[in-house]
Design a protein around this motif. Structure first.
Motif, mmCIF file in Angstrom:
data_model
loop_
_atom_site.group_PDB
_atom_site.id
_atom_site.type_symbol
_atom_site.label_atom_id
_atom_site.label_comp_id
_atom_site.label_asym_id
_atom_site.label_seq_id
_atom_site.Cartn_x
_atom_site.Cartn_y
_atom_site.Cartn_z
ATOM 1 N N ALA A 135 44.134 55.089 34.972
ATOM 2 C CA ALA A 135 45.293 55.457 34.156
ATOM 3 C C ALA A 135 46.055 56.618 34.791
ATOM 4 C CB ALA A 135 44.848 55.823 32.737
ATOM 5 N N SER A 136 45.320 57.590 35.317
ATOM 6 C CA SER A 136 45.975 58.743 35.943
ATOM 7 C C SER A 136 46.806 58.325 37.146
ATOM 8 C CB SER A 136 44.929 59.778 36.362
ATOM 9 O OG SER A 136 44.263 60.323 35.242
ATOM 10 N N ILE A 137 46.266 57.420 37.965
ATOM 11 C CA ILE A 137 46.977 56.995 39.165
ATOM 12 C C ILE A 137 48.201 56.157 38.807
ATOM 13 C CG2 ILE A 137 46.794 55.746 41.332
ATOM 14 C CD1 ILE A 137 45.181 58.392 41.036
ATOM 15 N N VAL A 138 48.016 55.182 37.934
ATOM 16 C CA VAL A 138 49.127 54.294 37.590
ATOM 17 C C VAL A 138 50.229 55.058 36.851
ATOM 18 C CG1 VAL A 138 49.795 52.278 36.237
ATOM 19 C CG2 VAL A 138 47.669 52.248 37.547
ATOM 20 N N ILE A 139 49.837 55.861 35.866
ATOM 21 C CA ILE A 139 50.836 56.633 35.116
ATOM 22 C C ILE A 139 51.485 57.680 36.010
ATOM 23 C CG2 ILE A 139 51.156 58.258 33.209
ATOM 24 C CD1 ILE A 139 49.008 56.741 31.682
ATOM 25 N N GLY A 140 50.678 58.328 36.858
ATOM 26 C CA GLY A 140 51.236 59.322 37.763
ATOM 27 C C GLY A 140 52.250 58.736 38.720
ATOM 28 N N ALA A 172 45.653 65.901 28.942
ATOM 29 C CA ALA A 172 45.496 65.634 27.510
ATOM 30 C C ALA A 172 45.036 64.203 27.273
ATOM 31 C CB ALA A 172 46.820 65.896 26.786
ATOM 32 N N GLY A 173 45.618 63.260 27.991
ATOM 33 C CA GLY A 173 45.230 61.863 27.836
ATOM 34 C C GLY A 173 43.804 61.602 28.283
ATOM 35 N N SER A 174 43.398 62.212 29.396
ATOM 36 C CA SER A 174 42.029 62.044 29.878
ATOM 37 C C SER A 174 41.020 62.587 28.873
ATOM 38 C CB SER A 174 41.858 62.748 31.231
ATOM 39 O OG SER A 174 42.722 62.195 32.198
ATOM 40 N N LEU A 175 41.367 63.708 28.251
ATOM 41 C CA LEU A 175 40.489 64.280 27.224
ATOM 42 C C LEU A 175 40.370 63.343 26.029
ATOM 43 C CD1 LEU A 175 38.774 66.639 26.252
ATOM 44 C CD2 LEU A 175 40.862 67.705 25.359
ATOM 45 N N ILE A 176 41.469 62.691 25.667
ATOM 46 C CA ILE A 176 41.441 61.739 24.552
ATOM 47 C C ILE A 176 40.478 60.591 24.853
ATOM 48 C CG2 ILE A 176 42.796 60.012 23.306
ATOM 49 C CD1 ILE A 176 45.197 61.894 23.515
ATOM 50 N N ILE A 177 40.549 60.057 26.064
ATOM 51 C CA ILE A 177 39.649 58.963 26.434
ATOM 52 C C ILE A 177 38.202 59.441 26.453
ATOM 53 C CG2 ILE A 177 38.948 57.477 28.356
ATOM 54 C CD1 ILE A 177 41.803 56.951 28.977
ATOM 55 N N ASP A 178 37.961 60.626 27.008
ATOM 56 C CA ASP A 178 36.602 61.162 27.078
ATOM 57 C C ASP A 178 36.017 61.351 25.679
ATOM 58 O OD1 ASP A 178 35.040 61.489 29.316
ATOM 59 O OD2 ASP A 178 35.088 63.664 29.235
ATOM 60 N N VAL A 179 36.821 61.891 24.776
ATOM 61 C CA VAL A 179 36.353 62.116 23.406
ATOM 62 C C VAL A 179 36.087 60.781 22.710
ATOM 63 C CG1 VAL A 179 37.022 62.994 21.132
ATOM 64 C CG2 VAL A 179 37.451 64.366 23.173
ATOM 65 N N ALA A 180 36.984 59.810 22.902
ATOM 66 C CA ALA A 180 36.793 58.502 22.275
ATOM 67 C C ALA A 180 35.509 57.841 22.756
ATOM 68 C CB ALA A 180 37.996 57.604 22.561
ATOM 69 N N THR A 181 35.237 57.953 24.059
ATOM 70 C CA THR A 181 34.005 57.377 24.598
ATOM 71 C C THR A 181 32.778 58.063 24.010
ATOM 72 O OG1 THR A 181 35.140 56.861 26.670
ATOM 73 C CG2 THR A 181 32.737 56.867 26.710
ATOM 74 N N ALA A 182 32.824 59.388 23.944
ATOM 75 C CA ALA A 182 31.687 60.130 23.394
ATOM 76 C C ALA A 182 31.448 59.772 21.927
ATOM 77 C CB ALA A 182 31.939 61.631 23.543
ATOM 78 N N LEU A 183 32.509 59.679 21.159
ATOM 79 C CA LEU A 183 32.358 59.318 19.753
ATOM 80 C C LEU A 183 31.825 57.901 19.590
ATOM 81 C CD1 LEU A 183 35.624 60.864 18.233
ATOM 82 C CD2 LEU A 183 33.297 61.751 18.071
ATOM 83 N N VAL A 212 38.445 66.323 35.091
ATOM 84 C CA VAL A 212 39.020 67.375 35.933
ATOM 85 C C VAL A 212 39.660 66.806 37.190
ATOM 86 C CG1 VAL A 212 38.495 69.446 37.288
ATOM 87 C CG2 VAL A 212 37.402 69.099 35.065
ATOM 88 N N THR A 213 39.011 65.829 37.797
ATOM 89 C CA THR A 213 39.473 65.350 39.099
ATOM 90 C C THR A 213 40.559 64.287 39.027
ATOM 91 O OG1 THR A 213 37.660 63.747 39.123
ATOM 92 C CG2 THR A 213 37.266 65.854 40.209
ATOM 93 N N ALA A 214 40.593 63.496 37.964
ATOM 94 C CA ALA A 214 41.579 62.414 37.886
ATOM 95 C C ALA A 214 43.016 62.913 37.725
ATOM 96 C CB ALA A 214 41.210 61.449 36.757
ATOM 97 N N PRO A 215 43.308 63.873 36.819
ATOM 98 C CA PRO A 215 44.697 64.319 36.675
ATOM 99 C C PRO A 215 45.330 64.849 37.956
ATOM 100 C CG PRO A 215 43.434 64.971 34.756
ATOM 101 C CD PRO A 215 42.448 64.438 35.749
ATOM 102 N N PRO A 216 44.621 65.652 38.780
ATOM 103 C CA PRO A 216 45.259 66.056 40.043
ATOM 104 C C PRO A 216 45.592 64.885 40.956
ATOM 105 C CG PRO A 216 43.424 67.504 39.543
ATOM 106 C CD PRO A 216 43.362 66.379 38.553
#
Length: 250
Positions: A135-140, A172-183, A212-216
């Protein structure tokens, strides 16, 4: 103008495809590294549940290393790209990016909870990492193309705030996915009482986590696309100056 748009659509799709392939390979490498260090005693003492940087309880934890690292990177990005620069008209791009991540997180949540038996394997975390990276690569890559298209393929001095908006939105989007997976994973014992699920950590792998690494990487993809657009515009402007005015007026 139509010909220019067609050229950039083709070139943009080509760049996105190449970047996607490259960073898909990077994702596989990152997953293998995470698997190797996840069983390391040193890793468990520094970033495992025994670390003071892991907070939470009842099987759901947050790795503050990932959160703090992202906060520092956002502050650095702001000072370099957006400080004292106009950011008008960029909010809707941020909202659009976050909305895409929210849709992906819902899909990921449903995939994990509808196949609870797979939650005891590495499949959910692998899906989480792959979703964040891709998602980070395609959206970026595509966000600058959408922005340039709306600006008639001309990117001016406002490209730096655009990159900051893109980067902050990817985090922010990566955090949303991470939280959704954890939940989703933490809810498996309620779906299958006999299931034994270990502790779930948001940002489980610290500074090399996809959080951390995907958004950059997405930021880099966006910068490459923007640089290509600006260089193309400069070349066309130089060609027009070289040709000079057309005396026939045609």
């Amino acid at each position: 103008m139509s010909r220019l748009c067609d050229e950039w659509c083709v070139e943009g799709i080509t760049r996105i495809t190449v970047l996607t392939i490259i960073f898909a390979l990077a994702t596989c490498v990152a997953l293998n590294i995470q698997t190797c260090i996840g069983d390391s005693p040193i890793f468990n003492k520094t970033l495992g549940l025994e670390s003071p940087l892991i907070i939470g309880g009842y099987g759901l934890y947050i790795n503050l290393v990932a959160i703090i690292t992202n906060a520092v990177l956002v502050a650095i990005a702001y000072s370099l790209l957006a400080r004292d620069k106009p950011r008008t008209g960029l909010v809707r791009y941020s909202l659009g990016i976050v909305a895409v991540y929210a849709i992906l997180s819902v899909i990921l949540f449903l995939v994990i909870t509808t196949e609870p038996a797979q939650a005891r394997t590495s499949i959910p975390t692998n899906l989480d990492s792959m979703a964040i990276f891709m998602a980070s690569i395609v959206i970026g890559s595509t966000t600058p193309l959408v922005y340039a298209h709306e600006k008639r393929w001309k990117i001016g001095s406002d490209w730096m705030p655009l990159l900051f908006t893109l980067y902050a939105s990817l985090i922010a989007g990566s955090l949303i996915i991470d939280v959704a997976t954890a939940l989703a994973i933490s809810s498996i014992p309620r779906l299958i009482p006999s299931a034994c699920i270990g502790s779930v950590i948001i940002g489980a792998y610290g500074s090399i986590d996809g959080l951390v690494t995907a958004p950059p990487l997405g930021l880099l993809a966006g910068y490459i696309v923007i640089s290509a657009i600006m260089n193309s515009n400069k070349d066309k402007a130089q060609d027009l100056r070289t040709q000079g005015p057309n005396p026939t007026g045609s």
